[in-house]
Design a protein around this motif. Structure first.
Motif, PDB file in Angstrom:
ATOM      1  N   ILE A  19       0.837  -1.203   0.000  1.00  0.00           N
ATOM      2  CA  ILE A  19       0.000   0.000   0.000  1.00  0.00           C
ATOM      3  C   ILE A  19       0.872   1.252   0.000  1.00  0.00           C
ATOM      4  O   ILE A  19       0.604   2.212  -0.716  1.00  0.00           O
ATOM      5  CB  ILE A  19      -0.967  -0.017   1.203  1.00  0.00           C
ATOM      6  CG1 ILE A  19      -2.031  -1.096   0.995  1.00  0.00           C
ATOM      7  CG2 ILE A  19      -1.618   1.337   1.411  1.00  0.00           C
ATOM      8  CD1 ILE A  19      -2.876  -1.370   2.214  1.00  0.00           C
TER       9      ILE A  19
ATOM     10  N   MET B  35      -1.740   6.614  -6.378  1.00  0.00           N
ATOM     11  CA  MET B  35      -2.580   7.071  -5.274  1.00  0.00           C
ATOM     12  C   MET B  35      -3.903   6.305  -5.234  1.00  0.00           C
ATOM     13  O   MET B  35      -4.366   5.905  -4.161  1.00  0.00           O
ATOM     14  CB  MET B  35      -2.852   8.578  -5.389  1.00  0.00           C
ATOM     15  CG  MET B  35      -1.609   9.423  -5.239  1.00  0.00           C
ATOM     16  SD  MET B  35      -0.830   9.229  -3.655  1.00  0.00           S
ATOM     17  CE  MET B  35      -1.895  10.188  -2.640  1.00  0.00           C
ATOM     18  N   VAL B  36      -4.524   6.105  -6.371  1.00  0.00           N
ATOM     19  CA  VAL B  36      -5.788   5.360  -6.416  1.00  0.00           C
ATOM     20  C   VAL B  36      -5.568   3.915  -5.956  1.00  0.00           C
ATOM     21  O   VAL B  36      -6.369   3.364  -5.191  1.00  0.00           O
ATOM     22  CB  VAL B  36      -6.397   5.403  -7.845  1.00  0.00           C
ATOM     23  CG1 VAL B  36      -7.540   4.419  -7.990  1.00  0.00           C
ATOM     24  CG2 VAL B  36      -6.868   6.820  -8.161  1.00  0.00           C
TER      25      VAL B  36
ATOM     26  N   ALA C   4      -3.245   2.834  -3.891  1.00  0.00           N
ATOM     27  CA  ALA C   4      -3.020   2.840  -2.444  1.00  0.00           C
ATOM     28  C   ALA C   4      -4.317   3.080  -1.680  1.00  0.00           C
ATOM     29  O   ALA C   4      -4.583   2.417  -0.675  1.00  0.00           O
ATOM     30  CB  ALA C   4      -1.998   3.917  -2.085  1.00  0.00           C
ATOM     31  N   LEU C   5      -5.129   4.001  -2.155  1.00  0.00           N
ATOM     32  CA  LEU C   5      -6.396   4.283  -1.469  1.00  0.00           C
ATOM     33  C   LEU C   5      -7.328   3.081  -1.513  1.00  0.00           C
ATOM     34  O   LEU C   5      -8.040   2.806  -0.545  1.00  0.00           O
ATOM     35  CB  LEU C   5      -7.080   5.507  -2.079  1.00  0.00           C
ATOM     36  CG  LEU C   5      -6.422   6.838  -1.745  1.00  0.00           C
ATOM     37  CD1 LEU C   5      -7.072   7.965  -2.540  1.00  0.00           C
ATOM     38  CD2 LEU C   5      -6.469   7.119  -0.264  1.00  0.00           C
ATOM     39  N   SER C   6      -7.320   2.353  -2.625  1.00  0.00           N
ATOM     40  CA  SER C   6      -8.188   1.176  -2.703  1.00  0.00           C
ATOM     41  C   SER C   6      -7.777   0.127  -1.682  1.00  0.00           C
ATOM     42  O   SER C   6      -8.615  -0.587  -1.144  1.00  0.00           O
ATOM     43  CB  SER C   6      -8.161   0.585  -4.113  1.00  0.00           C
ATOM     44  OG  SER C   6      -6.957  -0.105  -4.348  1.00  0.00           O
TER      45      SER C   6
ATOM     46  N   MET D 211      -5.959   0.839   1.224  1.00  0.00           N
ATOM     47  CA  MET D 211      -5.962   1.363   2.600  1.00  0.00           C
ATOM     48  C   MET D 211      -7.278   1.094   3.311  1.00  0.00           C
ATOM     49  O   MET D 211      -7.289   0.696   4.477  1.00  0.00           O
ATOM     50  CB  MET D 211      -5.679   2.864   2.599  1.00  0.00           C
ATOM     51  CG  MET D 211      -4.222   3.200   2.493  1.00  0.00           C
ATOM     52  SD  MET D 211      -3.910   4.964   2.433  1.00  0.00           S
ATOM     53  CE  MET D 211      -4.556   5.498   3.984  1.00  0.00           C
ATOM     54  N   PHE D 212      -8.362   1.321   2.642  1.00  0.00           N
ATOM     55  CA  PHE D 212      -9.669   1.139   3.266  1.00  0.00           C
ATOM     56  C   PHE D 212      -9.858  -0.304   3.723  1.00  0.00           C
ATOM     57  O   PHE D 212     -10.184  -0.571   4.882  1.00  0.00           O
ATOM     58  CB  PHE D 212     -10.783   1.547   2.296  1.00  0.00           C
ATOM     59  CG  PHE D 212     -12.157   1.259   2.813  1.00  0.00           C
ATOM     60  CD1 PHE D 212     -12.712   2.043   3.804  1.00  0.00           C
ATOM     61  CD2 PHE D 212     -12.882   0.182   2.319  1.00  0.00           C
ATOM     62  CE1 PHE D 212     -13.973   1.771   4.301  1.00  0.00           C
ATOM     63  CE2 PHE D 212     -14.146  -0.096   2.805  1.00  0.00           C
ATOM     64  CZ  PHE D 212     -14.698   0.697   3.796  1.00  0.00           C
TER      65      PHE D 212
END
Length: 175
Positions: A96, A144-145, A147-149, A151-152
């Motif tokens: 991530i 970034m997208v 990593a954000l996918s 992280m949640f």
């Protein structure tokens, strides 16, 4: 269906061509991240309940649950399951964190391409510079997208793992 898949493949190829080869690295990191994530969820919901039941059954079958020796056995069982629950979580969190870094690598390579165009052509050709600028921004956005996918779902997985560890401890009373 075949035409839809071909069109989808063309869109992905265009996106990678616009963002540069660094997007392949973002894709590999994203793929590894989601394989690990799916495996962890599979373990948590498919395998761990059986392990938990086995440990609870073994604890309930013990005659001695109050001695120092019994407490150490309980700690060992809980520790063993905790290790299994947290396996590959560090790899998941590392992937991530790596996704935006790989995206930034794409930014650097894209900016190098812009500077090369400026060195050869000068600043008078904005079309050539635009290709390098998009090559610089698209990998950052993709990283970034990605990593954000992750992280949640990783934070929810982490919280669930802690909850399951606490529930297991509560299921093994020591009198």
């Amino acid at each position: 269906m075949q035409f839809y898949l071909m069109g989808l493949w063309e869109t992905v190829r265009d996106f990678i061509a616009t963002g540069g080869d660094v997007l392949y690295l973002v894709f590999i990191a994203l793929l590894v991240m989601w394989i690990v994530m799916i495996e962890r969820y599979w373990y948590l919901f498919g395998v761990f309940p059986k392990d938990r039941e086995r440990i609870i059954k073994q604890w309930d079958e013990r005659k001695d649950t109050t001695s120092w020796y019994a407490h150490k056995i309980r700690e060992a069982w809980v520790s063993e399951v905790s290790v299994k629950l947290n396996e590959r979580m560090l790899l998941l969190k590392t992937m991530i964190v790596m996704c935006p870094m790989i995206g930034l690598l794409g930014t650097v390579t894209g900016m190098i391409a812009v500077f090369e165009v400026m060195a050869v052509q000068g600043t008078g050709n904005p079309r050539l510079m635009a290709g390098g600028i998009s090559m610089a921004t698209i990998p950052t956005m993709a990283g970034m997208v990605a990593a954000l996918s992750g992280m949640f779902f990783a934070s929810r997985l982490d919280a669930r793992i802690r909850r399951e560890q606490d529930k297991l401890l509560d299921s093994l009373p020591h009198h």
